[in-house]
Write a protein that holds these residues in place. Structure first.
Motif, PDB file in Angstrom:
ATOM      1  N   TYR A 192       0.855  -1.182   0.000  1.00 20.50           N
ATOM      2  CA  TYR A 192       0.000   0.000   0.000  1.00 20.50           C
ATOM      3  C   TYR A 192       0.896   1.238   0.000  1.00 20.50           C
ATOM      4  O   TYR A 192       1.897   1.273   0.706  1.00 20.50           O
ATOM      5  CB  TYR A 192      -0.904   0.024   1.238  1.00 20.50           C
ATOM      6  CG  TYR A 192      -1.599   1.360   1.423  1.00 20.50           C
ATOM      7  CD1 TYR A 192      -2.792   1.627   0.757  1.00 20.50           C
ATOM      8  CD2 TYR A 192      -1.033   2.359   2.225  1.00 20.50           C
ATOM      9  CE1 TYR A 192      -3.411   2.868   0.901  1.00 20.50           C
ATOM     10  CE2 TYR A 192      -1.648   3.595   2.369  1.00 20.50           C
ATOM     11  CZ  TYR A 192      -2.837   3.845   1.711  1.00 20.50           C
ATOM     12  OH  TYR A 192      -3.440   5.073   1.833  1.00 20.50           O
ATOM     13  N   PRO A 193       0.545   2.297  -0.754  1.00 21.55           N
ATOM     14  CA  PRO A 193      -0.577   2.350  -1.691  1.00 21.55           C
ATOM     15  C   PRO A 193      -0.191   1.755  -3.035  1.00 21.55           C
ATOM     16  O   PRO A 193       0.907   1.980  -3.535  1.00 21.55           O
ATOM     17  CB  PRO A 193      -0.849   3.847  -1.811  1.00 21.55           C
ATOM     18  CG  PRO A 193       0.471   4.506  -1.547  1.00 21.55           C
ATOM     19  CD  PRO A 193       1.197   3.625  -0.584  1.00 21.55           C
TER      20      PRO A 193
ATOM     21  N   THR B  25      -6.259   0.025   0.159  1.00 17.34           N
ATOM     22  CA  THR B  25      -6.380   0.558   1.514  1.00 17.34           C
ATOM     23  C   THR B  25      -5.819  -0.516   2.438  1.00 17.34           C
ATOM     24  O   THR B  25      -5.977  -1.714   2.171  1.00 17.34           O
ATOM     25  CB  THR B  25      -7.847   0.916   1.855  1.00 17.34           C
ATOM     26  OG1 THR B  25      -7.888   1.741   3.024  1.00 17.34           O
ATOM     27  CG2 THR B  25      -8.715  -0.311   2.033  1.00 17.34           C
TER      28      THR B  25
ATOM     29  N   VAL C  52      -0.470   8.975   4.370  1.00 15.62           N
ATOM     30  CA  VAL C  52      -0.166   8.051   3.285  1.00 15.62           C
ATOM     31  C   VAL C  52       1.292   7.643   3.417  1.00 15.62           C
ATOM     32  O   VAL C  52       2.200   8.426   3.121  1.00 15.62           O
ATOM     33  CB  VAL C  52      -0.427   8.688   1.907  1.00 15.62           C
ATOM     34  CG1 VAL C  52      -0.001   7.736   0.793  1.00 15.62           C
ATOM     35  CG2 VAL C  52      -1.904   9.032   1.763  1.00 15.62           C
ATOM     36  N   ARG C  53       1.516   6.423   3.904  1.00 21.38           N
ATOM     37  CA  ARG C  53       2.863   5.889   4.062  1.00 21.38           C
ATOM     38  C   ARG C  53       2.852   4.427   3.631  1.00 21.38           C
ATOM     39  O   ARG C  53       1.818   3.762   3.692  1.00 21.38           O
ATOM     40  CB  ARG C  53       3.334   6.029   5.516  1.00 21.38           C
ATOM     41  CG  ARG C  53       3.499   7.478   5.932  1.00 21.38           C
ATOM     42  CD  ARG C  53       3.954   7.632   7.365  1.00 21.38           C
ATOM     43  NE  ARG C  53       2.911   7.347   8.329  1.00 21.38           N
ATOM     44  CZ  ARG C  53       2.983   7.668   9.625  1.00 21.38           C
ATOM     45  NH1 ARG C  53       4.061   8.280  10.091  1.00 21.38           N
ATOM     46  NH2 ARG C  53       1.992   7.362  10.453  1.00 21.38           N
ATOM     47  N   ARG C  54       3.994   3.950   3.199  1.00 18.28           N
ATOM     48  CA  ARG C  54       4.077   2.581   2.698  1.00 18.28           C
ATOM     49  C   ARG C  54       3.796   1.580   3.809  1.00 18.28           C
ATOM     50  O   ARG C  54       4.373   1.654   4.894  1.00 18.28           O
ATOM     51  CB  ARG C  54       5.461   2.326   2.112  1.00 18.28           C
ATOM     52  CG  ARG C  54       5.687   0.918   1.626  1.00 18.28           C
ATOM     53  CD  ARG C  54       4.910   0.606   0.364  1.00 18.28           C
ATOM     54  NE  ARG C  54       5.592   1.111  -0.819  1.00 18.28           N
ATOM     55  CZ  ARG C  54       4.988   1.321  -1.991  1.00 18.28           C
ATOM     56  NH1 ARG C  54       3.703   1.083  -2.120  1.00 18.28           N
ATOM     57  NH2 ARG C  54       5.667   1.763  -3.021  1.00 18.28           N
TER      58      ARG C  54
ATOM     59  N   HIS D  96      -8.332  11.323   5.264  1.00 20.14           N
ATOM     60  CA  HIS D  96      -7.976  11.821   3.935  1.00 20.14           C
ATOM     61  C   HIS D  96      -9.054  12.701   3.304  1.00 20.14           C
ATOM     62  O   HIS D  96      -8.963  13.031   2.119  1.00 20.14           O
ATOM     63  CB  HIS D  96      -7.666  10.643   3.011  1.00 20.14           C
ATOM     64  CG  HIS D  96      -6.578   9.759   3.522  1.00 20.14           C
ATOM     65  ND1 HIS D  96      -5.332  10.236   3.883  1.00 20.14           N
ATOM     66  CD2 HIS D  96      -6.541   8.408   3.763  1.00 20.14           C
ATOM     67  CE1 HIS D  96      -4.584   9.229   4.305  1.00 20.14           C
ATOM     68  NE2 HIS D  96      -5.286   8.121   4.250  1.00 20.14           N
TER      69      HIS D  96
ATOM     70  N   TRP E 167       3.159   5.546  -6.224  1.00 12.24           N
ATOM     71  CA  TRP E 167       3.621   6.272  -5.053  1.00 12.24           C
ATOM     72  C   TRP E 167       5.131   6.098  -4.899  1.00 12.24           C
ATOM     73  O   TRP E 167       5.668   5.009  -5.121  1.00 12.24           O
ATOM     74  CB  TRP E 167       2.909   5.750  -3.811  1.00 12.24           C
ATOM     75  CG  TRP E 167       3.280   6.442  -2.541  1.00 12.24           C
ATOM     76  CD1 TRP E 167       2.735   7.568  -2.009  1.00 12.24           C
ATOM     77  CD2 TRP E 167       4.283   6.026  -1.599  1.00 12.24           C
ATOM     78  NE1 TRP E 167       3.332   7.896  -0.824  1.00 12.24           N
ATOM     79  CE2 TRP E 167       4.284   6.956  -0.553  1.00 12.24           C
ATOM     80  CE3 TRP E 167       5.178   4.954  -1.568  1.00 12.24           C
ATOM     81  CZ2 TRP E 167       5.153   6.842   0.542  1.00 12.24           C
ATOM     82  CZ3 TRP E 167       6.042   4.849  -0.486  1.00 12.24           C
ATOM     83  CH2 TRP E 167       6.014   5.785   0.556  1.00 12.24           C
TER      84      TRP E 167
ATOM     85  N   ILE F 265       2.096  12.700  -2.539  1.00 13.67           N
ATOM     86  CA  ILE F 265       0.673  12.923  -2.295  1.00 13.67           C
ATOM     87  C   ILE F 265       0.399  14.381  -1.980  1.00 13.67           C
ATOM     88  O   ILE F 265      -0.626  14.948  -2.389  1.00 13.67           O
ATOM     89  CB  ILE F 265       0.157  11.993  -1.164  1.00 13.67           C
ATOM     90  CG1 ILE F 265      -1.365  12.053  -1.056  1.00 13.67           C
ATOM     91  CG2 ILE F 265       0.815  12.325   0.161  1.00 13.67           C
ATOM     92  CD1 ILE F 265      -2.093  11.420  -2.194  1.00 13.67           C
TER      93      ILE F 265
ATOM     94  N   TRP G 230      -6.362   4.485  -5.246  1.00 17.47           N
ATOM     95  CA  TRP G 230      -6.327   3.922  -3.905  1.00 17.47           C
ATOM     96  C   TRP G 230      -6.998   4.925  -2.990  1.00 17.47           C
ATOM     97  O   TRP G 230      -7.405   6.006  -3.464  1.00 17.47           O
ATOM     98  CB  TRP G 230      -4.911   3.574  -3.431  1.00 17.47           C
ATOM     99  CG  TRP G 230      -3.779   4.374  -3.987  1.00 17.47           C
ATOM    100  CD1 TRP G 230      -3.093   4.121  -5.135  1.00 17.47           C
ATOM    101  CD2 TRP G 230      -3.164   5.551  -3.424  1.00 17.47           C
ATOM    102  NE1 TRP G 230      -2.103   5.050  -5.326  1.00 17.47           N
ATOM    103  CE2 TRP G 230      -2.118   5.932  -4.287  1.00 17.47           C
ATOM    104  CE3 TRP G 230      -3.391   6.300  -2.287  1.00 17.47           C
ATOM    105  CZ2 TRP G 230      -1.315   7.067  -4.040  1.00 17.47           C
ATOM    106  CZ3 TRP G 230      -2.590   7.417  -2.033  1.00 17.47           C
ATOM    107  CH2 TRP G 230      -1.573   7.775  -2.906  1.00 17.47           C
ATOM    108  N   ASP G 231      -7.171   4.609  -1.722  1.00 17.01           N
ATOM    109  CA  ASP G 231      -8.093   5.368  -0.874  1.00 17.01           C
ATOM    110  C   ASP G 231      -7.842   6.876  -0.873  1.00 17.01           C
ATOM    111  O   ASP G 231      -8.711   7.667  -1.253  1.00 17.01           O
ATOM    112  CB  ASP G 231      -8.125   4.794   0.546  1.00 17.01           C
ATOM    113  CG  ASP G 231      -6.754   4.639   1.198  1.00 17.01           C
ATOM    114  OD1 ASP G 231      -5.737   5.095   0.625  1.00 17.01           O
ATOM    115  OD2 ASP G 231      -6.692   4.046   2.305  1.00 17.01           O
ATOM    116  N   ALA G 232      -6.648   7.308  -0.482  1.00 21.37           N
ATOM    117  CA  ALA G 232      -6.384   8.746  -0.386  1.00 21.37           C
ATOM    118  C   ALA G 232      -6.370   9.416  -1.758  1.00 21.37           C
ATOM    119  O   ALA G 232      -6.695  10.600  -1.870  1.00 21.37           O
ATOM    120  CB  ALA G 232      -5.058   8.987   0.331  1.00 21.37           C
TER     121      ALA G 232
END
Length: 544
Positions: free
Chosen positions: A136-137, A143, A164-166, A228, A414, A423, A448-450
């Motif tokens: 992710y992401p 998510t 948003v972080r791996r 987000h 990302w 982001i 993806w979510d954000a």
């Protein structure tokens, strides 16, 4: 899904600790800096209705040597089937990643495999112990929520990260282990790397059935919405009424990297007139890749390509589209650039997490000499000058030709660039464009979510045949359409894309997905009836 083909060639001999409650799950922690990886040593364990572990030193992996370089604190709580980890790692060096390792998870559920909300129905990762990795992401982990086992008898693992972080999930059974090991890795933002790393809450919900798993996913999505600023599709201010009724995306391929022209602007206008005979043109969005001239070669210089008809030809195309009621969406490179076209590329090029080298997304062989081209780089929209260049380029097309939308290529990927968070660059880019052009629709490759909070429309990475197991993770917030590389009717040309020929899949109605049809130079002369049939199908199945 990414696979990593490197691994330790020895047993790291991590000490495992108990969890509170009756689950029988055990856990260990590893901490990584840019110079080495460490296990826990010298731990003090306190048990009760919670487990707290404090370690005042580390050991090099394999436990051959202790290192007094920091300390680790982990608290694990158990509440009604829910295990929750709170992890804080301190080290003399900046912490690059923290890994939680789990063992003792139910073997039958592990053998049944893992699934995410965007996994296809009837499919799972890691069935019968097959090694796999999710990141992710990214396209297979949109998510950080994942379940294992059948929906009516499983468990759920998730991360509640406000940023948003791996997050990386890796499941395997190394030769030295008697059972599978589940690894969940948290990677801090490179630009915020510190000697202290507080890992966001990691949750393991045991003994779930379909209702419990669904409720936990909804709770997770509620957290994501708050973190987000995700807004339901029905309430989004960045979705004009015409987009809500769009039933078909028509991809009008322009000029290939080599200079081969699939459609001039005159031919694109003719194609729109044909499409308008078979579907209400007010329900059509025309997507224009390669409109700026040689696709990717010209990036990031965005004006109508002279070989296609230049400014005058594009203006006539725009007039035709307006008269018909079709909306226009030219394509822009959210990252891509040719170093020859953009001499200041080094200021903005994506860098690795230690800022020591350039990150490349891909290096296509555009001319088929079987060697990737050498001048393609990827730039960070967080860098102010490149971001301003994109804003001005898109604004000029809105100002001069009245385009209705702009598509930003590759921004779904990302990168952990320490100088500028990608982001954050996306958010700043879209905020400025919407300030200038409140009615402009912004679309992106991948989701993806954000990212869905920023872009209401995306191109689907998975392919048209992916029936998402939990489609609300997408449809509650945004819509997708087919990728640029979806093959055109007939032989399946992917037009300006590097995939060559890919047979077009059959049309299938999917929640939240807008059908697409691509048009190259041979499409209408030879396959007009197939295009007409696709248009009529979309008119029947699309939103009214």
């Amino acid at each position: 899904m990414a696979y990593i083909d490197t691994d330790l060639s020895f047993d790291p001999r991590d000490p495992y600790f108990p969890t509170p409650g009756p689950s029988g799950v055990e856990w260990a922690v590893q901490v990584f800096t840019t110079t080495n990886g460490y296990g826990v040593n010298g731990a003090h364990v306190r048990e009760g209705d919670l487990v707290h572990v404090h370690a005042d030193r580390y050991a090099l992996l394999g436990q051959q040597r202790t290192v007094e370089a920091g300390e680790l604190d982990v608290t694990v709580t158990w509440t009604a089937g829910l295990l929750e980890w709170s992890i804080t790692a301190r080290h003399d060096e900046p912490v690059k990643a923290v890994k939680l390792l789990l063992r003792g998870l139910p073997p039958d559920q592990l053998r049944a495999g893992w699934w995410t909300p965007s996994t296809g129905r009837g499919w799972a990762h890691g069935v019968n112990g097959q090694r796999f990795q999710l990141e992710y992401p990214g396209p297979d982990w949109v998510t950080p929520w994942v379940a294992a086992g059948p929906e009516d008898d499983g468990f759920v693992l998730s991360v509640r990260d406000p940023l948003v972080r791996r997050q990386i999930l890796h499941v395997h059974q190394p030769p030295y282990a008697l059972e599978p090991v589940v690894e969940l890795v948290h990677v801090p933002a490179a630009g915020a790397r510190s000697t202290t790393c507080r890992v966001p809450s990691i949750r393991l919900l045991m003994g779930t059935n379909a209702l419990v798993a669904d409720a936990d996913l909804d709770e997770h999505l509620s957290f994501v919405e708050g973190a987000h600023n995700l807004v339901p599709w029905s309430a989004r201010a960045d979705v004009p009424e015409w987009l809500r009724h769009t039933a078909l995306v028509v991809t009008l391929h322009g000029q290939h990297w080599t200079g081969y022209v699939f459609n001039t602007f005159v031919q694109m206008a003719d194609a729109l007139r044909f499409v308008a005979q078979h579907i209400d043109p007010h329900r059509v969005l025309a997507y224009l890749p390669g409109w700026e001239g040689r696709y990717y070669y010209t990036y990031p210089c965005y004006r109508p390509g002279p070989d296609l008809g230049g400014d005058e030809g594009f203006a006539e195309l725009a007039r035709t589209a307006r008269q018909l009621g079709v909306r226009l969406m030219p394509m822009f490179g959210g990252h891509g650039a040719n170093v020859v076209q953009y001499p200041q590329w080094e200021r903005a090029v994506l860098r690795n997490d230690t800022n020591r080298y350039v990150e490349l997304l891909n290096r296509p062989d555009w001319d088929t000499d079987r060697v990737g081209e050498g001048d393609q780089v990827f730039l960070n929209p967080g860098e102010p000058e490149f971001r301003a260049h994109l804003v001005e380029s898109i604004s000029a097309m809105v100002r001069d030709f009245g385009v209705d939308a702009a598509f930003l290529d590759t921004l779904g990927y990302w990168f952990n660039d320490p100088r500028y968070e990608v982001i954050d660059g996306c958010r700043r880019l879209t905020a400025e464009l919407r300030r200038r052009h409140p009615h402009l629709v912004l679309a992106v490759e991948g989701w993806w979510d954000a990212l869905s909070a920023i872009f209401p429309l995306s191109q689907q990475w998975f392919g048209l045949d992916r029936d998402l197991r939990k489609p609300r993770v997408l449809t509650r917030y945004a819509r997708t359409t087919g990728h640029l590389a979806v093959g055109t009717p007939g032989l399946g040309s992917t037009g300006v894309h590097e995939k060559g020929f890919v047979p077009r899949p059959p049309d299938v109605a999917r929640d939240g997905h807008i059908p697409v049809v691509g048009i190259v130079d041979t499409t209408l002369p030879t396959y007009a009836e197939e295009v007409a049939s696709i248009c009529r199908w979309a008119a029947r199945h699309g939103p009214k």
